[in-house]
Write an enzyme that holds these catalytic residues in place. Structure first.
Site: not given
Ligand code: UD1
Ligand code: CA
Length: 452
Positions: A12, A83, A18, A372, A173, A366, A158
């Site tokens: 999270a 990531g 966005r 308060n 995924n 009524a 990806e």
């Molecule tokens: C990710 C998946 C993708 C999948 C998609 C589904 C990876 C590399 N990609 O892409 O294959 O189809 O979700 O919705 O896993 N987050 C962190 N720290 C970071 C990066 C991300 O906590 O450094 C968390 C984000 O808060 C989020 C989740 O990881 O809850 C996914 O990250 P996001 O950047 O949304 O990945 P997607 O590009 O959507």
């Protein structure tokens, strides 16, 4: 056979830019509860189930919320957003304890169900090292694609790194993964960042597991369950999917919804038997409605407990801390807050009842207002049992009205009223005989009557 232990790591730490909001993405509500609360609630619970949440460095409000929802959960801070694999490793300390199953889920997929976590864990029992939740996306753009051979999962690519042929694959995924807990750290530590974004991608765990001679599989689910929330439009779609589920569950449990599509529920709404909810009612978080209650149209209820055989609304607003005893009645244009109304109390029309306790069977006329707030602090009103408060009374708190007391209409009550006393606070009425006639004659003098 003893049950397998599990560690669920919820990611999270994303910025959620966005959403164009100052609120962290995972705190945006769906069905009255934060996105994250839904995910935490769906993840494995009970003995042998540990939970870790990875949050961003600027996310103290998220940590507060986690402590409230699942007090036992550990939180870890990912200092730099490098990531998804990097994020999982922020929880290294918890992973190193070596649960049987490591589950990784994203904090922005609120529609995931507990059953899906169990389906994903099943292949691990059969000896697979890794299971990935997949779905067929109507539009796969942006998702990681699942590369399969037969029923074997080979790798996840990806979108940014996929070839034109790979981009045609619709099996995607979902972002939920189960990894053999004893091999997880070794796999995660092998993940590098040699890709177009220079990020440590969790999805690379699949190819690495394969290279280690381990088995990876796909478990499929429907797109509705794995919608990730990145925008306000996706938040609204998730809300509508969730509301449809909650309405169906309420109907299945025997709640009468006359026009289900117009009723909004919270994920934690609790119903007794034979509850009726009329059209256009909004129920926020923390509401319990007991047997036989009827909620009439256009009522708005949050954090309230509603007793058996009560009647609420139409047009009632029950704010946090309202508790209605059995058989109580709240009528139209009544607002309550931090108010306990014992059994059989009636507040039928146009009232504000705040910071108040009302004893059983008391009738509030009524237009009665509990005053308060003095502009600085809130004060309490206590009304006894079997009392009668006449229409258009103002009860200036702090004030106590005794059992069986009677308040004359239009009174401004500033002093306590003893049990069984009659309190009237009003200027004496002055009737001038013939005064109305004299008034009209004075006004008419020198004026022509208007033509009709
Ligand atoms: C990710 C998946 C993708 C999948 C998609 C589904 C990876 C590399 N990609 O892409 O294959 O189809 O979700 O919705 O896993 N987050 C962190 N720290 C970071 C990066 C991300 O906590 O450094 C968390 C984000 O808060 C989020 C989740 O990881 O809850 C996914 O990250 P996001 O950047 O949304 O990945 P997607 O590009 O959507
Ligand atoms: Ca995402």
């Amino acid at each position: 056979m003893t049950a397998r232990s599990s560690l669920t790591v919820v990611l999270a730490a994303g910025e959620g830019t966005r959403m164009r909001s100052s609120l962290p993405k995972v705190l945006h509500p769906v069905a009255g509860l934060p996105l994250l609360a839904h995910v935490l609630d769906a993840s494995p619970k009970g003995n042998g189930a540990a939970l870790a949440v990875v949050i961003g460095p600027d996310h103290s409000s998220v940590a507060v919320e986690i402590a409230r929802i699942r007090p036992g959960a550990a939180t870890f801070v990912q200092r730099e957003r490098l990531g998804t694999a990097h994020a999982v490793l922020a929880a290294r300390e918890a992973i190193a304890r070596g649960a049987d199953d490591l589950l990784v889920v994203f904090g922005d997929t609120p529609l995931i169900s507990p059953a899906t976590f169990e389906r994903l864990r099943a292949p691990l029992k059969q000896g697979a090292a890794l299971a990935v939740l997949g779905f067929h996306a109507a539009d796969p753009t942006g998702y990681g694609r699942l590369l399969v051979e037969g029923d074997r999962l080979i790798a996840i690519r990806e979108h940014a790194d996929a070839s034109p042929v790979e981009r045609k694959i619709t099996l995607c995924n979902a972002g939920v993964m189960a990894i053999d807990g004893r091999k997880a750290l070794e796999i995660l530590e092998k993940i590098g960042n040699a890709n177009s974004k220079g990020e440590y991608y969790l999805v690379d765990a699949v190819a690495i597991a394969r290279d280690m001679g381990l088995e990876a599989v796909v478990i499929e689910t429907g797109e509705d369950e794995v919608r990730g929330i990145n925008t306000k439009a996706q938040l609204a779609e998730a809300e509508s999917v969730m509301q449809a589920r909650l309405r169906k569950a309420a109907l299945d449990a025997g709640v009468t919804l006359i026009a289900p599509d117009t009723v909004f529920l919270a994920a934690d709404t609790k119903f007794g038997n034979d509850v009726t909810i009329e059209p256009f009612v909004v129920i926020g978080p923390g509401v319990t409605i007991a047997d036989g209650a009827v909620i009439h149209s256009f009522s708005y209820i949050v954090q309230s407990t509603i007793g058996k055989n009560t009647s609420v609304g139409p047009y009632a607003r029950l704010r946090p801390g309202t508790s209605l005893g059995d058989g109580a009645k709240i009528g139209n244009f009544v607002e309550t807050k931090a108010a306990t109304l014992e059994a059989g109390v009636k507040v039928n029309h146009l009232s504000y009842i705040g910071d108040t306790h009302i004893g059983a069977n008391t009738n509030i006329g009524a237009g009665t207002i509990t005053c308060n707030y003095d502009g600085f602090s809130k004060h309490k009103t206590t009304i006894g049992t079997g009392a009668f408060v006449g229409t258009n009374s103002s009860l200036v708190a702090p004030v106590r009205i005794g059992n069986g007391a009677y308040i004359g209409s239009g009174s401004v009550i500033t002093k306590d009223v003893p049990d069984d006393a009659l309190a009237v606070e009003r200027s004496p009425q002055n009737n001038r005989e013939g005064g109305a006639k004299r008034f009209r004659e004075m006004k008419m003098r020198g004026k022509k009557p208007k033509k009709s």
